[in-house]
Design a protein around this motif. Structure first.
Motif, PDB file in Angstrom:
ATOM      1  N   ASN A 136       0.729  -0.925  -0.083  1.00 31.73           N
ATOM      2  CA  ASN A 136      -0.052  -0.156  -0.118  1.00 31.73           C
ATOM      3  C   ASN A 136       1.004   1.315  -0.097  1.00 31.73           C
ATOM      4  OD1 ASN A 136      -2.216  -1.627   0.257  1.00 31.73           O
ATOM      5  ND2 ASN A 136      -1.512  -2.166   2.132  1.00 31.73           N
ATOM      6  N   ILE A 137       1.423   1.497  -1.205  1.00 36.64           N
ATOM      7  CA  ILE A 137       2.695   2.315  -1.582  1.00 36.64           C
ATOM      8  C   ILE A 137       2.550   3.801  -0.795  1.00 36.64           C
ATOM      9  CG2 ILE A 137       3.785   3.503  -3.294  1.00 36.64           C
ATOM     10  CD1 ILE A 137       3.330   0.616  -4.967  1.00 36.64           C
ATOM     11  N   GLN A 138       1.030   4.126  -0.938  1.00 39.58           N
ATOM     12  CA  GLN A 138       0.815   5.389  -0.365  1.00 39.58           C
ATOM     13  C   GLN A 138      -0.587   5.270   0.770  1.00 39.58           C
ATOM     14  OE1 GLN A 138      -0.051   7.670  -3.477  1.00 39.58           O
ATOM     15  NE2 GLN A 138      -1.083   6.133  -4.614  1.00 39.58           N
ATOM     16  N   ASN A 139      -0.576   6.044   1.374  1.00 40.26           N
ATOM     17  CA  ASN A 139      -1.523   6.084   2.393  1.00 40.26           C
ATOM     18  C   ASN A 139      -3.098   5.908   1.299  1.00 40.26           C
ATOM     19  OD1 ASN A 139      -3.893   7.418   4.163  1.00 40.26           O
ATOM     20  ND2 ASN A 139      -2.360   8.043   5.280  1.00 40.26           N
ATOM     21  N   ILE A 140      -3.769   5.043   1.884  1.00 41.98           N
ATOM     22  CA  ILE A 140      -4.995   4.966   0.975  1.00 41.98           C
ATOM     23  C   ILE A 140      -6.022   6.135   1.176  1.00 41.98           C
ATOM     24  CG2 ILE A 140      -4.978   2.513   0.740  1.00 41.98           C
ATOM     25  CD1 ILE A 140      -7.347   2.513   2.930  1.00 41.98           C
ATOM     26  N   ILE A 141      -5.832   6.834   2.212  1.00 40.21           N
ATOM     27  CA  ILE A 141      -6.536   8.113   2.566  1.00 40.21           C
ATOM     28  C   ILE A 141      -5.829   9.157   1.736  1.00 40.21           C
ATOM     29  CG2 ILE A 141      -8.114   9.586   3.957  1.00 40.21           C
ATOM     30  CD1 ILE A 141      -8.701   6.611   4.458  1.00 40.21           C
ATOM     31  N   LYS A 142      -6.471   9.559   0.588  1.00 36.82           N
ATOM     32  CA  LYS A 142      -5.699  10.681  -0.303  1.00 36.82           C
ATOM     33  C   LYS A 142      -6.019  11.997   0.081  1.00 36.82           C
ATOM     34  CE  LYS A 142      -4.646  11.949  -4.974  1.00 36.82           C
ATOM     35  NZ  LYS A 142      -4.979  11.547  -6.366  1.00 36.82           N
ATOM     36  N   ASP A 143      -7.419  12.255   0.658  1.00 38.05           N
ATOM     37  CA  ASP A 143      -7.832  13.392   0.817  1.00 38.05           C
ATOM     38  C   ASP A 143      -9.197  13.380   1.649  1.00 38.05           C
ATOM     39  OD1 ASP A 143      -7.402  16.325   0.514  1.00 38.05           O
ATOM     40  OD2 ASP A 143      -8.861  16.252  -0.985  1.00 38.05           O
ATOM     41  N   ILE A 144      -9.321  14.387   2.431  1.00 39.54           N
ATOM     42  CA  ILE A 144     -10.640  14.292   3.360  1.00 39.54           C
ATOM     43  C   ILE A 144     -10.939  15.880   3.445  1.00 39.54           C
ATOM     44  CG2 ILE A 144     -11.850  14.346   5.269  1.00 39.54           C
ATOM     45  CD1 ILE A 144      -9.983  12.194   6.135  1.00 39.54           C
ATOM     46  N   THR A 145     -12.000  16.252   2.468  1.00 39.37           N
ATOM     47  CA  THR A 145     -12.702  17.723   2.414  1.00 39.37           C
ATOM     48  C   THR A 145     -13.907  17.639   3.087  1.00 39.37           C
ATOM     49  OG1 THR A 145     -13.562  17.180   0.536  1.00 39.37           O
ATOM     50  CG2 THR A 145     -11.448  18.310   0.489  1.00 39.37           C
ATOM     51  N   ARG A 146     -14.329  18.809   3.754  1.00 43.05           N
ATOM     52  CA  ARG A 146     -15.215  19.094   4.399  1.00 43.05           C
ATOM     53  C   ARG A 146     -16.074  20.275   3.946  1.00 43.05           C
ATOM     54  NH1 ARG A 146     -12.155  16.879   7.936  1.00 43.05           N
ATOM     55  NH2 ARG A 146     -12.745  15.058   9.603  1.00 43.05           N
TER      56      ARG A 146
END
Lengths: 118, 148
Positions: free
Chosen positions: A7-17
């Motif tokens: 899982n080469i990068q964090n699977i959470i790429k972005d969180i926007t509210r």
């Protein structure tokens, strides 16, 4: 740098509210390893009780039943709270596991984020 | 050379520790092997997912969680003959808990809840699925997917 799980990068790429809407953008491969991180993230967000939680999966190229279980749990929590969960942009490879598990009708699934937010 | 390669049942054998962070390596191996076996993109996806589900079941149920025990994965090309198309055979052996193969069943899908879908996915997607207790302990799963 990749960890051993690939899982080469964090699977959470972005969180926007945006007001009472939360958009979570995922990337990579969701398996037994990465689903632990995903579950923690989505649990935290559902505790915020957003009116609408959109999970953008356009960049998710693999999903196993461990990941699927996280989405089922999140969907059930959202429903219990009277909130909405929408999934966006399922790759055919990812869509097939929803189909074979007969979950396509259980989730609200959209092709684009714009459609999910409309 | 090709004839020699066809004589052995398994061309690839992997041993990975029963920890989720190594599943990615097994997925890459089965995908590449399916590619070499001339399986379609869709069939490669099926094989990758079925093997993933089998390995997570071993970790979760066979070993009761991640541990330092091994899982052995054997991959073998099946050549086409007059009766069947080419395919890929996957055999997964573990050293975990033994169960009666008759007890290994998919669950009721009408009961929407997290988890418990692995066996259903494997049995739905693969052409042949066979669980066998190993004499030396643990279980063995043999599964095959044939090209369409």
């Amino acid at each position: 740098m990749a960890d051993a799980g690939g899982n080469i990068q964090n699977i959470i790429k972005d969180i926007t509210r945006e007001g009472d809407v939360v958009i979570v953008k995922l990337t990579g491969e969701i398996d037994m390893h990465s689903s632990t991180e995903l579950r923690g993230c989505l649990l935290e967000i559902t505790q915020e009780r957003p009116r609408l939680l959109v999970i953008n999966m356009e960049e998710v190229l693999f999903l196993d039943s461990s990941g699927l279980a996280v989405f089922v749990e999140t969907m059930q929590q959202s429903r219990t709270q009277g909130r909405q969960l929408k999934l966006v942009g399922l790759h055919p490879r990812v869509r097939s596991i929803f189909e074979i598990s007969r979950l396509m009708d259980i989730f609200q699934i959209y092709d684009t984020q714009e459609e999910a937010l409309a | 050379m090709k004839e020699q390669c066809q004589k052995v049942r398994f061309q690839v054998e992997l041993r990975i520790m029963a920890c989720p962070q190594y599943l990615y390596i097994a997925r890459q191996a089965v995908r590449r092997m399916a590619e070499l076996s001339e399986m379609s993109e869709e069939e490669r996806d099926v094989l990758t997912l079925a093997m993933e589900e089998a390995l997570t079941n071993v970790i979760r149920h066979g070993y009761g969680g991640p541990c330092d025990k091994q899982m052995i994965i054997q991959l073998g090309k099946i050549e086409a003959n007059g009766e069947r198309s080419a395919g890929l055979e996957i055999v997964i052996s573990d050293f975990g808990k033994q169960v009666d193969p008759g007890e290994i069943k998919g669950r009721d899908l009408d009961d929407v809840r997290p988890g418990g879908l692995g066996v259903h996915i494997i049995k739905s997607m693969m052409d042949e699925v066979e669980y066998t207790p190993r004499e030396e302990g643990g279980m063995q799963l043999r599964m095959v997917k044939y090209a369409k």
